[in-house]
Motif scaffolding. Sequence first.
Motif, mmCIF file in Angstrom:
data_model
loop_
_atom_site.group_PDB
_atom_site.id
_atom_site.type_symbol
_atom_site.label_atom_id
_atom_site.label_comp_id
_atom_site.label_asym_id
_atom_site.label_seq_id
_atom_site.Cartn_x
_atom_site.Cartn_y
_atom_site.Cartn_z
ATOM 1 N N ARG A 198 0.811 -1.219 0.000
ATOM 2 C CA ARG A 198 0.000 0.000 0.000
ATOM 3 C C ARG A 198 0.841 1.264 0.000
ATOM 4 N NH1 ARG A 198 -5.082 0.332 3.582
ATOM 5 N NH2 ARG A 198 -6.168 -1.591 3.099
ATOM 6 N N ALA A 199 2.074 1.153 0.448
ATOM 7 C CA ALA A 199 2.943 2.329 0.468
ATOM 8 C C ALA A 199 3.428 2.594 -0.954
ATOM 9 C CB ALA A 199 4.125 2.085 1.390
ATOM 10 N N ASP A 200 3.995 3.784 -1.173
ATOM 11 C CA ASP A 200 4.492 4.077 -2.521
ATOM 12 C C ASP A 200 5.979 3.731 -2.619
ATOM 13 O OD1 ASP A 200 5.234 6.025 -0.807
ATOM 14 O OD2 ASP A 200 4.097 7.619 -1.750
ATOM 15 N N GLU A 201 6.530 3.857 -3.822
ATOM 16 C CA GLU A 201 7.912 3.438 -4.045
ATOM 17 C C GLU A 201 8.903 4.240 -3.201
ATOM 18 O OE1 GLU A 201 5.853 3.706 -6.622
ATOM 19 O OE2 GLU A 201 5.971 1.835 -7.756
ATOM 20 N N GLU A 202 8.581 5.514 -2.950
ATOM 21 C CA GLU A 202 9.505 6.330 -2.158
ATOM 22 C C GLU A 202 9.743 5.699 -0.795
ATOM 23 O OE1 GLU A 202 7.086 7.616 -3.922
ATOM 24 O OE2 GLU A 202 7.629 9.561 -4.780
ATOM 25 N N PHE A 203 8.640 5.235 -0.198
ATOM 26 C CA PHE A 203 8.798 4.639 1.125
ATOM 27 C C PHE A 203 9.566 3.328 1.046
ATOM 28 C CE2 PHE A 203 7.450 1.832 4.550
ATOM 29 C CZ PHE A 203 7.923 2.570 5.610
ATOM 30 N N GLU A 204 9.307 2.582 -0.006
ATOM 31 C CA GLU A 204 9.997 1.313 -0.188
ATOM 32 C C GLU A 204 11.510 1.532 -0.231
ATOM 33 O OE1 GLU A 204 9.602 -1.722 -3.613
ATOM 34 O OE2 GLU A 204 7.602 -1.017 -3.115
ATOM 35 N N ALA A 205 11.916 2.558 -0.994
ATOM 36 C CA ALA A 205 13.339 2.866 -1.117
ATOM 37 C C ALA A 205 13.911 3.213 0.251
ATOM 38 C CB ALA A 205 13.536 4.032 -2.073
#
Lengths: 301, 398
Positions: A142-149
């Motif tokens: 559910r999080a976006d890629e920025e958070f994943e990074a």
Amino acid sequence: MSQEIKSIDQVEEGLRQEHYIADRSLATSIFLSVKLKKPLFLEGEAGVGKTEVAKVLASMLKRKLIRLQCYEGLDVNTAVYEWNYSRQMLQIRLLEASGNIHQESTVQDIFGPEFLLKRPLLQAIDGTEDPAPVLLVDELDRADEEFEAFLLEILSDFQISIPEIGTIKAEEPPIVLITSNRTREIHDALKRRCLYYWIDYPSFEKEHQIILAKVPEAPQHLAGEVVAFVQELRREDLYKRPGVAETLDWVSALVALDQKTLTEEMIEDTLGALLKYQDDLEHTKGPVTQRILSQRAGVRP
Amino acid sequence: MEDQGHLLRNMILFARLLRDLGMNVTTTRIIDLVEAAKHVNIGYRKDFRDAVQTILVSRREHLALFHRVFDLFWQAGEKRGSFPELGLLLRRSHQIKEQPALQTHAEDHHLQQVSASDPREAAKIRTYSAQEVLRQKDFAELTPAEREEVKRLMQDMTWEVEQHRTRRTIQGSRGAYLDMRRTLRHNLRQGGEPLLLRWRRRKHRRRPLVVICDISGSMEPYSRLLLQFIFVINSRLQKMEAFVFGTRLMRITRHLKERDVDQALSQVTGAIQDWAGGTRIGEALKNFNYDWARRVLSQGAIVLIISDGWDRGNIQLLEKEMARLQRSCRRLIWLNPLLGSPRYEPLTRGIRTALPYIDDFLPVHNLTSLEQLGKLLERLGEHRPLRRQMRMRFSEVA
């Protein structure tokens, strides 16, 4: 130190004591995740008990559970730390009032640890918990890629730097569990740092045991009937197949209605606990329900 | 029990084998595997297998293959036998990569013949006015030489998709949210009085694009150029998913990741099994809705369906799945190559069923129509298209 994990058997036994019924392969993955100090990435359909693994693991190891629920736009302020602005402003007022406001020392004062609000990721590595906690990063998809990074950065060396204070590094890394419902593909770079486990829908026996463990007041006969029905229903062509969580809801509903056995009428009235899409409800009511009921009657008289 | 060195060698061999079969096995994982072997009793086969699995497999799709390869490999190792079936598996996975696209080659060959027999024809179409004519010309009526030229022109087109506001905030000179941290920091210089405010604003990001393209028999004159078109937009946009369907749906996103157009296209053509067969749009869309929609439509995606609407499948199903698809995407655009003809009227059963659920119905028969599509995608606007609740015409009869 509290519980130390020594073998797969021990994990398996521990899960059982916490009433979590699972395959041995899951116990193996958990065991290795703890031993190799690598996050465990759990994927599976909604409602198969991914989040539950973390809760059970924390309680089994007598460690604190820290949970981070993901959503789009999740940022450092809510995931890692935030300054307590109102306290900072008050402090400035106080310093002003007492007349000793000097720029350098003020900055140092109000950006000190006592004005820091720790959010889940920081709590998990700042060493205030002993032993290190279990960190659950829930529904990462559910999080976006920025958070994943960002998460990737933290998971690689379990340290966070705060410009005003310095680097905080975990002496003992937390046990990390990441869950995903696969609403999107998680980046390979993150998966590479984790062990992977796919949780499937349970077999008949497993699901039966789960019901008896979680809803002990359910009559055995009813539990068997419910599981047989749900297992069969999962083979139907549905938009969203019911998870274990839905099965449990349904059993509880039937128990609350004092049912001893499944009837077509009762199924139609309570099907909303199991299926959440109009199309799926339409599909299941009537002939399909009758067919599943009669099949079962044939197999288990 | 095998001695340590032997086991180590076998584990590395096994990991490499998985890598050759297309799994993402890195050196770090192999090191993890060796480490894990110290903690797990490898005499107990199931635990060993689970351990290897949790370390080396990171996609659900690979689980079945893993189990087969594991059983074959460790069994073969014990018997010191050969690996005939493993060899077969390996060959099959390589074939997918190497298989040349027969039809593409045939076309090239034809082109060479044309250019050889009449070099002037090839040169002629490179002039400006010829290009203008080419832009208007229907894809189905192109000569092989023109087709090559169109491919080249497609390469030069730029593609942008409209941006949408995300929930993530970033620093901005103005915006809707107060940036407390920067405000406080900044104003400390003035003694802490918050005089100058600092702001954060919403971050904008391109919407993801999903293309679902019909490659059945009736689309034949268009499908190859359309695939080329899909390749081009895919190379321009980071977030794009592509599917093709005839009687069944197939995802081709991964095949398109090749750098080279021809290589990518030959991969796709090699993998597609039902070229130029029948069409069952409803079934294909259902497949998409059930298996993929939740994974690829999550962030306000725009969906392009490319099809002429000739449908031989279940019409009730088509209506139901169109309705569902429209509900789950930001904008549903249907591109129809037949719409280029002035005489075309949407009379086929398939198109008439789908039409009420389409936000934009556009032609896709020549370069000009592609350019128009490009313009539309660039400015879709902040607001959702107006959609009306409607009763299904077919599905309620049941």
